[in-house]
Structure formats: C-alpha cells, structure tokens
Design a protein around this motif. Sequence first.
Motif, PDB file in Angstrom:
ATOM      1  N   HIS A 155       0.522  -1.578  -0.041  1.00 48.30           N
ATOM      2  CA  HIS A 155      -0.092   0.270   0.342  1.00 48.30           C
ATOM      3  C   HIS A 155       1.342   1.575   0.377  1.00 48.30           C
ATOM      4  CE1 HIS A 155      -3.622  -2.169   1.009  1.00 48.30           C
ATOM      5  NE2 HIS A 155      -2.900  -2.679   2.099  1.00 48.30           N
ATOM      6  N   ASN A 156       0.359   2.145  -0.046  1.00 49.87           N
ATOM      7  CA  ASN A 156       0.424   3.742  -0.392  1.00 49.87           C
ATOM      8  C   ASN A 156       0.239   4.415   1.132  1.00 49.87           C
ATOM      9  OD1 ASN A 156       1.118   6.263  -0.693  1.00 49.87           O
ATOM     10  ND2 ASN A 156       1.292   6.140  -2.540  1.00 49.87           N
ATOM     11  N   THR A 157       0.564   4.144   1.943  1.00 50.74           N
ATOM     12  CA  THR A 157       0.237   4.252   3.248  1.00 50.74           C
ATOM     13  C   THR A 157       1.197   6.248   3.996  1.00 50.74           C
ATOM     14  OG1 THR A 157       0.053   2.325   3.466  1.00 50.74           O
ATOM     15  CG2 THR A 157      -0.815   3.681   5.363  1.00 50.74           C
ATOM     16  N   ALA A 158       0.020   7.127   4.954  1.00 47.67           N
ATOM     17  CA  ALA A 158       0.255   8.165   4.804  1.00 47.67           C
ATOM     18  C   ALA A 158      -0.042   7.314   6.411  1.00 47.67           C
ATOM     19  CB  ALA A 158      -0.972   8.827   5.057  1.00 47.67           C
ATOM     20  N   VAL A 159       1.253   7.569   7.378  1.00 49.86           N
ATOM     21  CA  VAL A 159       0.921   7.187   9.245  1.00 49.86           C
ATOM     22  C   VAL A 159       0.875   8.369  10.059  1.00 49.86           C
ATOM     23  CG1 VAL A 159       1.944   5.772  10.656  1.00 49.86           C
ATOM     24  CG2 VAL A 159       2.204   4.914   7.831  1.00 49.86           C
ATOM     25  N   VAL A 160       0.044   8.612  10.963  1.00 54.69           N
ATOM     26  CA  VAL A 160       0.033   9.126  11.905  1.00 54.69           C
ATOM     27  C   VAL A 160       0.753   8.470  13.065  1.00 54.69           C
ATOM     28  CG1 VAL A 160      -1.341  10.597  12.819  1.00 54.69           C
ATOM     29  CG2 VAL A 160      -2.051  10.071  10.879  1.00 54.69           C
ATOM     30  N   TYR A 161       1.737   9.938  13.773  1.00 53.07           N
ATOM     31  CA  TYR A 161       2.363   9.348  14.784  1.00 53.07           C
ATOM     32  C   TYR A 161       2.118  10.610  15.925  1.00 53.07           C
ATOM     33  CZ  TYR A 161       4.930   6.318  11.895  1.00 53.07           C
ATOM     34  OH  TYR A 161       4.785   5.699  10.818  1.00 53.07           O
ATOM     35  N   ASP A 162       1.788  10.430  17.143  1.00 58.08           N
ATOM     36  CA  ASP A 162       1.173  11.604  17.687  1.00 58.08           C
ATOM     37  C   ASP A 162       1.665  11.541  19.424  1.00 58.08           C
ATOM     38  OD1 ASP A 162      -0.146  12.961  19.785  1.00 58.08           O
ATOM     39  OD2 ASP A 162      -2.284  12.741  19.715  1.00 58.08           O
ATOM     40  N   ARG A 163       3.433  12.354  19.552  1.00 59.17           N
ATOM     41  CA  ARG A 163       3.865  12.595  20.628  1.00 59.17           C
ATOM     42  C   ARG A 163       4.103  11.568  21.093  1.00 59.17           C
ATOM     43  NH1 ARG A 163       2.323  18.277  21.626  1.00 59.17           N
ATOM     44  NH2 ARG A 163       0.547  18.858  20.487  1.00 59.17           N
ATOM     45  N   ASP A 164       4.326  11.413  22.579  1.00 63.20           N
ATOM     46  CA  ASP A 164       4.967  10.318  23.067  1.00 63.20           C
ATOM     47  C   ASP A 164       3.514   8.942  22.495  1.00 63.20           C
ATOM     48  OD1 ASP A 164       3.140  10.443  24.615  1.00 63.20           O
ATOM     49  OD2 ASP A 164       4.165  10.931  26.640  1.00 63.20           O
ATOM     50  N   ARG A 165       2.322   9.200  21.534  1.00 63.72           N
ATOM     51  CA  ARG A 165       1.294   7.532  21.768  1.00 63.72           C
ATOM     52  C   ARG A 165       2.082   7.315  21.088  1.00 63.72           C
ATOM     53  NH1 ARG A 165      -3.610  10.305  20.576  1.00 63.72           N
ATOM     54  NH2 ARG A 165      -4.841   8.610  20.890  1.00 63.72           N
ATOM     55  N   GLY A 166       3.412   7.147  20.121  1.00 62.77           N
ATOM     56  CA  GLY A 166       3.137   6.481  18.880  1.00 62.77           C
ATOM     57  C   GLY A 166       2.166   6.666  18.147  1.00 62.77           C
ATOM     58  N   ARG A 167       2.533   4.933  16.900  1.00 67.74           N
ATOM     59  CA  ARG A 167       1.451   5.474  15.901  1.00 67.74           C
ATOM     60  C   ARG A 167      -0.274   5.520  16.625  1.00 67.74           C
ATOM     61  NH1 ARG A 167      -0.429   1.012  13.277  1.00 67.74           N
ATOM     62  NH2 ARG A 167       1.235  -0.626  14.073  1.00 67.74           N
TER      63      ARG A 167
END
Length: 300
Positions: free
Chosen positions: A99-111
């Motif tokens: 896949h062509n995937t956008a991934v969101v990482y939130d501070r110390d919560r990770g993905r």
Amino acid sequence: MAKTLSVGLVQQPAWPDKAKSLAESEAGVRELAAQGAELVLLQELHSTHYFCQYEDTALFDLAEPLDGPSGQFLARLAQELDIVLVGSLFERRAAGLYHNTAVVYDRDRGRVGHYRKMHIPDDPGFYEKFYFTPGDADAARHEGFTPIDTSVGRLGVLVCWDQWYPEAARLMALAGAELLLYPTAIGWSPSDDTAEKYRQKDAWTLIQRSHAVANGVPVVVANRTGHERDQSEVGEGIDFWGGSFISGPQGELLAHAGEGPERLLVQLDLARSEEVRRIWPYLRDRRVDAYADLTRRYRD
C-alpha cells in the motif's frame, strides 16, 4: 475563544537512498518544531525517490511494514519533538500486498492511525497500480475515508490522487475531520509546454482549495520538489512542481510555497470553521435523498 493550531509542512527533494531522504525530512521537521509547530505534514513517499515511473518487481524491496525502520524513525522523531507527525510509507502489508500509506504519530503515543491510499492512478510515469493496492473501505475497522483522532484534533488524511475526488474530502468532513491533509507527489513532464504545465498546476491547487470551501475546513498540502529521473532510463523523468500550500476554510491561501525546497508554518484558527459553516451551511442543505446515483459509475 479561538482554537489555534500551529501547522507546518515540509516540501523537499528525495532520493533512492532512504537515509539521505529521511535526513532531509528530519531536518525540515526539526526546523518547524523549533518554530513551534504542533502538527507537521510530510509529502508522499518522502523516504525514497518516486519509483513509480516504471515497473520493476525488485522495487518492492523498498516496502516496509508499518512498524518497520522508517516507521520507528518517524515515531521516535514525533516523541522527541512532542508533535503530531504525518509521514508516508511504502507499506508491505503481506507478501504480494502493498500500500501507499500515510501514517500518523502522536507525540509519545506513537502510531495512532494510518490511511491507505484509496484512489490509485495508472498513467505514463505514474504506474502506481503496479505497486499499490487500494485501501479497504471498512469504517468499522477505521479503514477507508475515516479521520484519525489525535491530540491536536481529528485529521482527515488523504493521499495525492485522492485530492481530485470531492467524494473523498466530503466523506472525511462528514465523519468530523477538522482539517484535510494531502501528502502528494505530482509534477510536470519535461516535454510539456509552459502553458500546459501551469494549467495542470493551477487545476491541482484549485481542486484542493475547493475542498476547503465545500466542506468549511482548512486544507494542508505537501508536495515534493525537484527533477527525478526515470531510473529505467526509458522515460524523461518528472519535474515535481512543489507548490505546497495551506488554505483556510474559505479556500483562502494562508501560505504557498514556490517550486524549490521549502517549509511552511501557519497558525490556523480552527474556530473559523464553525463560523464559516454558519454562514455557508452546505452540510445542512445537502439533498441526501437525491444523491443515490453517486454510487453508480455513470448515469447512462
């Protein structure tokens, strides 16, 4: 009281060397974080060259699982800088399934979420159907056109070719997305004449600004820049035109990059979306009882 959000994006060149490309991304992210960015968007496939200019099964070796080395690198960067970071991966989901995937990482919560590109192009120089499987349309599993909740708000993340489809933007807005983000890789063929080049670029900017207008939400677009040759030496390569921008909920341009490497940073007033929607209540006036044919390919 206004709810403000400091949003940045990185417009960069990229190379076949992942370490070099990720270092360029990291430099941009660090610069924006130092200036106070809370949310940073990277462009589509920023960790490699745009390899879809030709078809080669060996290039599947570039793919990684979501929590592979590149994903772990981006997660660490988001944690260290205490930001929300939207990156892009060539994802290996399983053998033969990519896949062509956008991934969101939130501070110390990770993905905290990902979005797999739903609309996949197949044009000269953009042979993406060879490499990418469309994302699953399964809202119950938070797939398809489903926003991602983060510490800075609900993000409607879409990818490149998705940007031409008003349906995608609308579905994200209907699910409560507070802003739309488009990591992108688009450019000119070197043989296109000047008039054609700017018709294409103007159309690209216009369609995405229209998503802001039609849905009453800000739009953030990060495109790549620079000439990338066709590694197979068959095609003439692509001149990625940059032009990344951030617009407000009436489509107004708040920041607009040129054609070279650049970082943009804007203070968004997210409360304006409420104000704009009260004046232009498009969601109220939609004739949902009359739109059934939108699920058809064409009305013969």
